[in-house]
Design a protein around this motif. Structure first.
Motif, mmCIF file in Angstrom:
data_model
loop_
_atom_site.group_PDB
_atom_site.id
_atom_site.type_symbol
_atom_site.label_atom_id
_atom_site.label_comp_id
_atom_site.label_asym_id
_atom_site.label_seq_id
_atom_site.Cartn_x
_atom_site.Cartn_y
_atom_site.Cartn_z
ATOM 1 N N ARG A 78 0.824 -1.219 0.000
ATOM 2 C CA ARG A 78 0.000 0.000 0.000
ATOM 3 C C ARG A 78 0.863 1.278 0.000
ATOM 4 O O ARG A 78 0.615 2.223 0.752
ATOM 5 C CB ARG A 78 -1.022 -0.033 1.146
ATOM 6 C CG ARG A 78 -1.883 -1.295 1.057
ATOM 7 C CD ARG A 78 -3.169 -1.234 1.800
ATOM 8 N NE ARG A 78 -4.073 -0.259 1.217
ATOM 9 C CZ ARG A 78 -5.368 -0.113 1.588
ATOM 10 N NH1 ARG A 78 -5.868 -0.902 2.514
ATOM 11 N NH2 ARG A 78 -6.138 0.786 1.041
ATOM 12 N N GLU A 94 -0.826 4.775 -0.689
ATOM 13 C CA GLU A 94 -1.618 5.290 0.437
ATOM 14 C C GLU A 94 -0.688 5.879 1.513
ATOM 15 O O GLU A 94 -0.998 6.898 2.135
ATOM 16 C CB GLU A 94 -2.482 4.194 1.058
ATOM 17 C CG GLU A 94 -3.639 3.737 0.171
ATOM 18 C CD GLU A 94 -3.293 2.589 -0.755
ATOM 19 O OE1 GLU A 94 -2.109 2.445 -1.135
ATOM 20 O OE2 GLU A 94 -4.197 1.821 -1.098
ATOM 21 N N ILE A 121 -3.704 2.589 7.745
ATOM 22 C CA ILE A 121 -3.865 1.863 6.485
ATOM 23 C C ILE A 121 -4.186 0.391 6.770
ATOM 24 O O ILE A 121 -5.010 -0.221 6.089
ATOM 25 C CB ILE A 121 -2.608 2.076 5.620
ATOM 26 C CG1 ILE A 121 -2.565 3.553 5.204
ATOM 27 C CG2 ILE A 121 -2.588 1.145 4.396
ATOM 28 C CD1 ILE A 121 -1.255 4.061 4.706
ATOM 29 N N CYS A 126 -7.365 -2.088 5.887
ATOM 30 C CA CYS A 126 -7.258 -3.488 5.409
ATOM 31 C C CYS A 126 -8.144 -4.401 6.250
ATOM 32 O O CYS A 126 -8.887 -5.228 5.721
ATOM 33 C CB CYS A 126 -5.819 -4.007 5.522
ATOM 34 S SG CYS A 126 -4.646 -3.194 4.460
ATOM 35 N N THR A 149 1.069 -1.235 10.382
ATOM 36 C CA THR A 149 2.027 -1.716 9.385
ATOM 37 C C THR A 149 3.080 -2.589 10.056
ATOM 38 O O THR A 149 3.394 -3.680 9.578
ATOM 39 C CB THR A 149 2.695 -0.516 8.694
ATOM 40 O OG1 THR A 149 1.675 0.205 8.003
ATOM 41 C CG2 THR A 149 3.772 -0.948 7.722
ATOM 42 N N TYR A 192 -6.090 -9.365 -3.570
ATOM 43 C CA TYR A 192 -5.539 -8.148 -2.951
ATOM 44 C C TYR A 192 -4.188 -7.751 -3.543
ATOM 45 O O TYR A 192 -3.431 -7.004 -2.928
ATOM 46 C CB TYR A 192 -5.467 -8.320 -1.415
ATOM 47 C CG TYR A 192 -6.852 -8.558 -0.852
ATOM 48 C CD1 TYR A 192 -7.764 -7.515 -0.758
ATOM 49 C CD2 TYR A 192 -7.273 -9.847 -0.511
ATOM 50 C CE1 TYR A 192 -9.066 -7.736 -0.320
ATOM 51 C CE2 TYR A 192 -8.569 -10.081 -0.062
ATOM 52 C CZ TYR A 192 -9.461 -9.017 0.035
ATOM 53 O OH TYR A 192 -10.749 -9.234 0.458
ATOM 54 N N TRP A 241 -3.016 -4.160 -3.634
ATOM 55 C CA TRP A 241 -2.399 -3.534 -2.452
ATOM 56 C C TRP A 241 -0.863 -3.654 -2.499
ATOM 57 O O TRP A 241 -0.181 -3.065 -1.653
ATOM 58 C CB TRP A 241 -2.903 -4.216 -1.169
ATOM 59 C CG TRP A 241 -4.294 -3.829 -0.759
ATOM 60 C CD1 TRP A 241 -5.052 -2.790 -1.244
ATOM 61 C CD2 TRP A 241 -5.092 -4.463 0.255
ATOM 62 N NE1 TRP A 241 -6.266 -2.756 -0.598
ATOM 63 C CE2 TRP A 241 -6.327 -3.754 0.325
ATOM 64 C CE3 TRP A 241 -4.897 -5.556 1.108
ATOM 65 C CZ2 TRP A 241 -7.343 -4.106 1.215
ATOM 66 C CZ3 TRP A 241 -5.920 -5.890 1.994
ATOM 67 C CH2 TRP A 241 -7.132 -5.180 2.045
ATOM 68 N N CYS A 242 -0.371 -4.478 -3.408
ATOM 69 C CA CYS A 242 1.070 -4.803 -3.411
ATOM 70 C C CYS A 242 1.764 -4.187 -4.622
ATOM 71 O O CYS A 242 1.324 -4.402 -5.753
ATOM 72 C CB CYS A 242 1.267 -6.317 -3.482
ATOM 73 S SG CYS A 242 0.588 -7.200 -2.087
#
Ligand code: PMP
Length: 310
Positions: free
Chosen positions: A52, A55, A218, A222, A256, A298, A301-302
């Protein structure tokens, strides 16, 4: 051998050359904004998945606006700088990526933000678990209250406001707990020292409003998305009182660094059965796949970065 490099004053340099003066404004006053981003190494694919990233840089630039930090980079530029530094470092393991925008002017006794020079730096370090525990962690309620938006805006990662988190974390660890939960001035639950908080109760997920002085997390987003999409759960954002945590079925923290961390006790009272609850276990497992590029749904997101050994 991986190299220890930094992006500093506009270029990639060996980490030993990335040094600031003792006169630096941010060193005295905490006038910086930072991010913590994870790069997760997928050995099967020889790829680092930066999680992410956009973001995180959006939030960094929001913080820059608040602190009048004028840096000459867009989100796209910051993503490119990050990718270049990862490739140049040749690190083939999990990393923590730490961008920092800061008031770089070498002046003391200058208590303003405008007309004070800013700069941006970025470092990458190998990183494993932040909270070392396979099971559930123990938390206490901190005697330090979460600072309010009327004091220092908590929704972005302003360097100076981490004194608040560090006071609370230090108190908790010295008292034998793993982590602290901070309350607002009026006693509402805010968040952990480096994590947002969720509670499972009545079959729903509950989390404090961002207006309760949280960082706009963030990983919070998720967990919210995964709970809704994967578990079909309703997520309720509302004021949570301290005593509700004692009676919750499950409590977990998100961040995170901390990923999705189950909380087994609050103020020495077991939460639910005191171990890792079923909702937390499911979310944690899906999240672990998603961050490493191992979940097809997902992958957006990567951000993949292929890394050759340096
Ligand atoms: N709250 C605080 C105070 C934090 O420092 C962090 C870590 N960045 C979080 C919450 C979680 O935010 P994120 O999921 O974006 O890492």
């Amino acid at each position: 051998m991986a190299k220890s490099l930094a992006f500093f004053q506009g270029k990639i340099v060996p980490i030993e050359q990335a040094k600031v003066s003792v006169m630096t404004h941010a060193l005295h006053y905490g006038t910086g904004v930072f991010e913590g981003i994870r790069g997760n190494w997928n050995a099967g694919r020889d790829t680092m998945y930066v999680f992410r990233m956009r973001e995180h840089y959006d939030r960094l630039l929001q913080g820059c606006r608040m602190l009048m930090l004028d840096i000459p980079y867009s989100v796209d530029d910051l993503c490119t700088i990050t990718e270049d530094l990862i490739k140049a470092s040749g690190i083939q393991q999990d990393v923590y990526i730490r961008p920092l925008a800061y008031k770089s002017e070498e002046l003391v006794a200058n208590l303003k933000l405008h007309e004070v020079a800013s700069d941006f730096t970025l470092i990458i370090v190998p990183f494993g678990d932040y909270i070392e525990s396979d099971g559930a962690i123990s938390c206490c309620t901190s005697s330090w209250r979460r600072m309010d938006d009327t004091i220092i805006p908590p929704r972005v990662k302003i360097s100076g406001h981490y004194v608040n988190s560090i006071l609370a974390k230090t108190e908790a660890v010295l008292a034998g707990f793993d982590e602290a939960i901070m309350l607002n001035q009026d006693g509402g639950v805010s968040e952990g020292t480096g994590e947002n908080l969720f509670m499972v109760s009545g079959g729903k997920l509950h989390t404090p409003l961002v207006a309760e002085n949280n960082l706009v997390g963030i990983t919070r987003d998720c967990a919210w998305t995964l709970a809704t999409k994967e578990l079909g759960m309703e997520v309720v954002e509302r004021t949570i009182r301290r005593s509700e945590l004692y009676l919750a079925d499950e409590v977990f923290l998100t961040g995170t660094a901390a990923h999705i961390t189950p909380v087994g006790s609050v103020d020495s009272r077991p939460v639910g059965e005191g171990g890792v609850g079923p909702v937390t276990a499911k979310l944690r497992a899906i999240y672990a796949q998603a961050v490493r590029g191992n979940h097809d749904d997902y992958m957006h997101w990567c951000h993949p970065v292929s890394v050759e050994p340096a």
